[in-house]
Every structure is written in C-alpha cells, then in structure tokens.
Design a protein around this motif. Structure first.
Motif, short mmCIF file in Angstrom:
data_model
loop_
_atom_site.label_atom_id
_atom_site.label_comp_id
_atom_site.label_asym_id
_atom_site.label_seq_id
_atom_site.Cartn_x
_atom_site.Cartn_y
_atom_site.Cartn_z
N LEU A 24 0.87 -1.27 -0.04
CA LEU A 24 0.05 -0.08 -0.13
C LEU A 24 0.79 1.37 0.14
N SER A 25 2.07 1.48 0.95
CA SER A 25 2.66 2.28 0.75
C SER A 25 3.39 2.68 -0.85
N LEU A 26 3.82 1.54 -1.40
CA LEU A 26 4.44 1.81 -2.68
C LEU A 26 3.29 2.32 -3.76
N ALA A 27 2.07 1.88 -3.60
CA ALA A 27 0.95 2.42 -4.16
C ALA A 27 0.55 3.61 -4.19
N LYS A 28 0.44 4.01 -2.76
CA LYS A 28 0.29 5.50 -2.55
C LYS A 28 1.37 6.34 -3.18
N ILE A 29 2.66 6.02 -3.02
CA ILE A 29 3.68 6.87 -3.69
C ILE A 29 3.50 6.99 -5.20
N ALA A 30 3.30 6.08 -5.78
CA ALA A 30 2.99 6.04 -7.22
C ALA A 30 1.76 7.06 -7.71
N LEU A 68 -10.40 5.15 3.70
CA LEU A 68 -10.23 6.18 4.06
C LEU A 68 -8.63 6.20 4.89
N ALA A 69 -8.49 5.66 5.86
CA ALA A 69 -7.36 5.25 6.88
C ALA A 69 -6.17 4.76 5.90
N GLY A 70 -6.41 3.62 5.25
CA GLY A 70 -5.39 3.05 4.54
C GLY A 70 -4.68 4.00 3.46
N LEU A 71 -5.43 4.97 3.03
CA LEU A 71 -4.98 5.82 1.81
C LEU A 71 -4.66 7.10 2.36
N THR A 72 -4.73 7.40 3.58
CA THR A 72 -4.07 8.77 3.93
C THR A 72 -2.94 9.03 3.87
N GLY A 73 -2.78 10.24 3.25
CA GLY A 73 -1.39 10.63 3.11
C GLY A 73 -1.15 10.85 1.59
N VAL A 74 -2.01 10.18 0.65
CA VAL A 74 -2.06 10.41 -0.74
C VAL A 74 -2.16 11.84 -1.27
N LEU A 75 -3.00 12.45 -0.36
CA LEU A 75 -3.30 13.79 -0.61
C LEU A 75 -2.75 14.84 0.52
N ALA A 76 -2.42 15.98 0.33
CA ALA A 76 -1.75 16.72 1.20
C ALA A 76 -3.16 17.56 1.89
N MET A 77 -3.58 17.02 2.73
CA MET A 77 -4.90 17.59 3.44
C MET A 77 -4.80 17.81 4.88
N PRO A 78 -5.13 18.83 5.66
CA PRO A 78 -5.09 18.95 7.04
C PRO A 78 -5.69 17.80 7.95
N ASP A 79 -6.45 16.79 7.42
CA ASP A 79 -6.89 15.59 8.07
C ASP A 79 -5.69 14.66 8.40
N VAL A 80 -4.47 14.72 7.60
CA VAL A 80 -3.36 13.88 7.93
C VAL A 80 -2.80 14.28 9.19
N PRO A 81 -2.25 15.62 9.41
CA PRO A 81 -1.57 15.74 10.85
C PRO A 81 -2.69 15.66 11.77
N LEU A 82 -4.07 16.13 11.43
CA LEU A 82 -5.04 16.08 12.34
C LEU A 82 -5.13 14.65 13.09
N LEU A 83 -5.13 13.47 12.18
CA LEU A 83 -5.18 12.15 12.59
C LEU A 83 -4.05 11.69 13.19
N LEU A 84 -2.72 12.17 13.05
CA LEU A 84 -1.69 12.05 13.66
C LEU A 84 -1.56 12.60 15.18
N ALA A 85 -2.19 13.63 15.19
CA ALA A 85 -2.55 14.27 16.60
C ALA A 85 -3.31 13.80 17.55
N ALA A 86 -4.48 13.05 16.87
CA ALA A 86 -5.55 12.47 17.59
C ALA A 86 -5.02 11.08 18.20
N LEU A 87 -4.20 10.42 17.14
CA LEU A 87 -3.52 9.00 17.76
C LEU A 87 -2.44 9.50 18.83
N LEU A 88 -1.75 10.39 18.54
CA LEU A 88 -0.70 10.66 19.53
C LEU A 88 -1.23 11.05 21.06
#
Length: 621
Positions: free
Chosen positions: A17-23, A113-133
């Motif tokens: 999934l990480s390789l697919a997301k980078i592509a 939604l969770a597995g593909l998080t990071g493909v787009l540069a959206m504010p939900d990405v750091p927000l999810l990181l913050a919530a899990l931290l």
C-alpha cells in the motif's frame, strides 16, 4: 488466526500500500484544496483564513526538500500516513495484547480512508496523527504517569492545534473519554495533565490572533457561514455513506463494538472501555447528530475517521468478529473497498482513463487538473510581465502551482466567499483591482465556465465585462468530453486598454433529441445558440467530434430572448437552429452529439456534447 500470520499480513499490506500510495501521489493531479494549501505555503504564516499553519508548513518543507513536483507537495503527508497504522497497532497492543494490535492495524489499513491517508496533502493527515498521539499519550498515562506519555499527549495537542479548527472536537472527545473512565479520571487531578493542555492551548494562539485581526473571518466561516444551524434531513445519508467509506461489514462490527463498550465498561471498570466509549460517542455519534444541523453542501464524510480508528481499536480488544468466517468476510469486503478506491484514484491519475469516466457518475472532477489550460497559456508565449487573472481561487491556486508563480491575481468571485477564502486573498493583496486595467502589462483572464450554473452564466459574462473593461473573443479549452471547460480571454486590442466592446462566449442548448430517446438512422436536431456582442454565423452538428450537418440558423425563438433578457446578440430573437442528421453509417449504441458554433467575429467554439443512443439495425426504418 495466529499472531505471526497477522503480523506478516499487516507488514505485507502496509508495504504494498505504501508503494501504491507513492505512485498515486506522484501522478494524481492536485485536488483543488491541495492547490490552495500549496499556494498558502508560498506565504509562510502562523495561521490562515481557513486553517492554522501546519498543512502549509508541511507542503512548504516538502517542496523545499524535493522541488516543485506534485510528489514533493505530498511527501511529508505520505510519511505521516505511513506511520498512522503503526500507531494504531501500538495503542491496541498496549491495552489488548500483540495479536489485537496487529488485527487493529490490519483493519486500519483495509479501511479505505485510513489506508490511503497521505496520498493527498490535506489537514486531516496531521489532525489524525495528533488524535492518535493524544490517545497514545493517555493510554500510557492511565497506566503510569511518565515523561513519554506526557510528551506524546503534549505533542499531539500542539500538532492538532496547528492542524485544523476541527481538532477542538477531538479535544472534547478526549475529555469526555477521561470523564467516562474511572481510572483516567484520576489524571484530571494531576497538574501535569493540565500543563499538557495549557501547552496545547498555546497552539491555538496564532489562529486566535488571526481572527482578531480579521474581524473573526475564519471562525465566522467555520462556525456560522458554512453551517445553516437549522434542522435538515441530509444527515440520514450519513449512515450509508459511512458504511461505504468504512466498508459495510467493518462498519457494522465497529458500531456494535461502540454499543458494547458501555456494557464492558460496567463489567470491567479497570479496562479502557469507558475511555474508548466517551471518545467514540463524540467522534462518531456526535458527528452523526451534528449532520442534522451543519453544512450539507461540502464534503464531510472524512470527518469521523479518527473516531472509526478508535472503534477499530475497541473492536480488536473485544475480539470480534467471533467466528473465523465473519472475520474473513470482513477483511475481504474491506479489501475490496480499498482496491476499488485505489483503482478509481488510478483512473483519475491517467487522462485517458479519466476521460472514459467523464460520461459516468464516477467522474473524478476534483482531480481533473488544468493541464490543458496551462499548455494553452504557454503556447501564447506570454511576456514575463504578463498578468494572469483567474476568476476564482481554485483556478488561481492551480495556476500558481503549475506555472510556479506567486503573482496570480483573482477576481472577487462568489466562490471565494462560499469557501471561506476571500479574507485570505484580500490579506495577500492578490484580488484583481479594476483600477489597474488601463495601465501596466497585458492581462490574460482564465475563467472556469463550469463554476457558474447555465442559468446564471450570461449574467456572469456581463459581470466579467464590467470588471475587465470589456472582453474580446475567448479561446475555449475543453477536455474530458466537455466535463471541464475553461475560457481564456486575451488582452484587449487597444493599447490604452480603455472600455472595450463586450463579446461574450456563446451560449447554446440542444432541445431535441433528448438523452432518453433511442434514435433511428436519420433524426432531427433542434435548439438555440447566441453570442452577445457578435452574433452567430453558423452552427455545425457533430457526432463523436466529427461534423455531420450544417444547421439552418435563424428561426425565431422569442422565448429564448424572453428568458435571457439582458442578451445583446444582434440577432435576437432569431437564434434557433434545425438540422437533420444521417447516422446510417454509425454503429448502434451510444454516441456523442455536439455543436460547433461559429461567431460573426471569427470565433469558433465547441459546445459540450451530450450522449445519445442510436438504435440497432433491426429497429431502423
């Protein structure tokens, strides 16, 4: 399923999934909001009208490290997205054991939604990181107060405060979770928890100061302007939409887990069930209730994602689904959902595939990009000092990124206000000033013709004339079978650039045939077309892009003139056309019926085609 098998499956899926997301991230055109965040990164600040600074900082840092490519914009978001499933594993394993950790992590990957998080540069990405931290920090602190737990919570609160206004709901969910859990409530008497909250609160200071400096424009949009705060039933669609984005079986089991948390809280008061229940109550059920009063026009299906991850952790701790059959089915359905979204994004990233989707309900409009518009501008061999004006913030942001220019100007468009970006554009001083139209370098105007509904388009054209001091003929840039249509206006011919004659793009409509008809080998086409400031000279009928008939133009249609009251076409009301098309050489099935409109000023405009169906040979006369 044994622990080793789960770990192997998690690592294998995470790697693929990480390789697919980078592509995908390297090929997928920027989502319109991403483009605006990239524009914000050109103007470093602590806060902006729509967001705190975190998203722009991550994009700016990525571009500083890797250049101006799309992948650079998304690079750090990919890194964060890759780390999130490991955080889920860590939290679940701390409470429920290693096997539960791998199971929760696997579900976090399979949830699209969770597995593909990071493909787009959206504010939900750091927000999810913050919530899990924050959850990880609380998970540590409820077991034993430690520096590591305090740091995780503090960093999470700071990152969240710099990520999005919606992080306030995450904080509220966390506080309710603490109250609902007897063991966690003890932390409320610990000064170190309040110190972490105080440090996290400082992260909101830039947003507060920005709003104080701009009459509360950001808060006003997020809380008041975008939300009707009146009862509506749109939230009833929330459940089926969430079932799709979470995937149906995982959605059902996660909800059952959420319901079961209250019972487990009573049975095992020493476990984290109360904490998970309180968080899930706000971050999933709370969003459902909010949906009956809040914004129903903009995309919001991703808002409860942090809550679903919490329920997935709870589901793993409850060791459900109980049977192997249901577990396999849940994973299989979730995997199918993940694969479907991946394929759709792949199609969006390939122009030929995206074009095939243009006539379907799966067309990825927000990922279409504006590459043909950029190509058209570059072919004009613009002088270095040429001014480029976009009619709304979305085009401006995409042009700023594609042309690597920080000086793109924007008209005062309703779209800017509707999406809460007008205040930011005003702060940057990039709004087009009509007083400058008679001096300075030449100006090129780019208009998204689809941003305004058909019934309001003529009025919008006349408003453009007023703002720009006249319009010359436009180049029509159309792609994806007409789903994307842009207008490129050249500078006025007069060297003094005084008030110019207003020549608008043509407007047209095909009254017959309709898309519901099944047509024979010969059929009639009728409709109307006009062009303010010039008039129509000729209308050509096309099938699949090829000319098949010249229409008789000039039939009186007083109802058209009556509807478009402000029209200045000199031929009004004689703007109707009729033609007979011979389609006997074409195979049966779907075809594209279109128009080419020739203006009396020499312009040639392709009007968006519509789908028709031609009958099989046996049904033809």
């Amino acid at each position: 399923m044994n622990r080793g098998s789960l770990r192997v499956k998690f690592i294998a899926l995470w790697s693929v999934l990480s390789l697919a997301k980078i592509a995908l991230a390297a090929r997928l055109p920027l989502f319109v909001d991403e483009a605006f965040y990239a524009w914000e990164s050109r103007h470093p600040a602590w806060a902006y009208s729509d967001l705190p600074g975190m998203t722009a900082w991550l994009i700016g840092l990525g571009r500083a490290m890797a250049g101006g490519q799309v992948l650079a914009v998304r690079a750090l978001f990919l890194v964060i997205g890759a780390a999130l499933p490991w955080l889920v594993v860590r939290i679940a394993a701390r409470w429920f054991g290693t096997e539960a950790g791998w199971r929760a992590g696997l579900w976090a990957l399979l949830m699209p939604l969770a597995g593909l998080t990071g493909v787009l540069a959206m504010p939900d990405v750091p927000l999810l990181l913050a919530a899990l931290l924050c959850l990880d920090g609380i998970a540590q602190l409820r077991e034993r107060v430690s520096v590591a737990g305090w740091l995780a919570l503090t960093v999470g609160l700071v990152v969240g405060g710099f990520s999005h206004y919606r992080f306030a709901i995450v904080v509220l969910a966390g506080l309710l979770g603490l109250v609902c859990d007897a063991r966690s409530r003890r932390l409320l008497r610990d000064a170190r928890l309040w110190l972490a909250l105080a440090v996290g609160a400082l992260a909101w200071l830039p947003l507060l100061l920005w709003n104080l400096d701009h009459a509360g424009a950001g808060w006003r949009f997020q809380v008041l302007e975008r939300n009707p705060w009146s009862w509506h039933l749109s939230a009833l669609t929330w459940l089926p939409i969430q079932a799709l984005v979470v995937t149906p079986l995982l959605f059902v089991f996660a909800l059952l887990a959420g319901v079961g948390l209250q019972r487990r809280r009573r049975e095992d008061p020493d476990g984290p069930w109360g904490l998970l229940f309180g968080i899930g109550l706000v971050s999933v059920a709370g969003y459902f209730v909010l949906g009956f009063f809040a914004d129903a026009e903009r995309v919001s299906f991703h808002w409860p994602l942090a809550g679903w991850l919490v329920l997935v952790i709870a589901l793993a701790g409850l060791d459900r689904p109980h049977t192997r059959g249901w577990a396999v089915a849940t994973n299989a359905v979730a995997g199918l959902g993940l694969a479907s979204v991946l394929v759709w994004l792949m199609a969006a990233s390939v122009p030929a595939w995206r074009k095939r989707l243009a006539t379907t309900g799966f067309y990825p409009q927000d990922f279409a990009g504006i590459a043909p518009v950029v190509d058209a501008l570059r072919k004009k061999s613009l002088p270095a000092d040429a001014r480029i004006v976009a009619d709304n913030f979305e085009i401006a942001a995409q042009l700023a990124f594609a042309l690597d220019r920080a000086d793109i100007l924007v008209l005062d468009h309703p779209h800017n206000h509707r999406h809460g970006r007008a205040a930011q554009l005003a702060q940057w001083r990039v709004q087009w000033n009509a007083a400058d139209r008679v001096s300075g370098p030449p100006t090129w105007l780019v208009v998204d013709d689809g941003a305004v509904s058909m019934k309001q388009r003529l009025q919008a054209y006349h408003a453009l004339c007023a703002q720009m001091g006249g319009l010359t003929a436009a180049d029509v840039i159309e792609f994806d079978r007409g789903r994307q249509r842009y207008l490129l206006f050249a500078p006025p011919a007069s060297a003094s650039r005084t008030e110019q004659h207003c020549i608008t793009p043509a407007l047209a409509w095909i009254d017959a045939p309709t898309g519901k008809q099944v047509l024979r080998s010969s059929f009639a086409v009728s409709g109307w077309a006009f062009k303010d400031g010039a008039g129509i000279d000729r209308v050509v009928i096309t099938l699949d892009g090829q000319p098949v008939a010249d229409a008789d133009y000039g039939r009186a249609m007083p109802q058209v003139a009556g509807y478009w009251k402000i029209s200045t076409d000199p031929q009004q009301p004689r703007v109707g056309f009729d033609a007979v098309v011979d389609a006997s050489a074409l195979p049966a099935g779907k075809h594209r019926l279109g128009l080419v409109l020739y203006g009396k000023n020499g312009s040639v405009e392709v009007w968006p085609a519509q789908t028709i169906r031609i009958a099989a040979g046996a049904d033809r006369p």
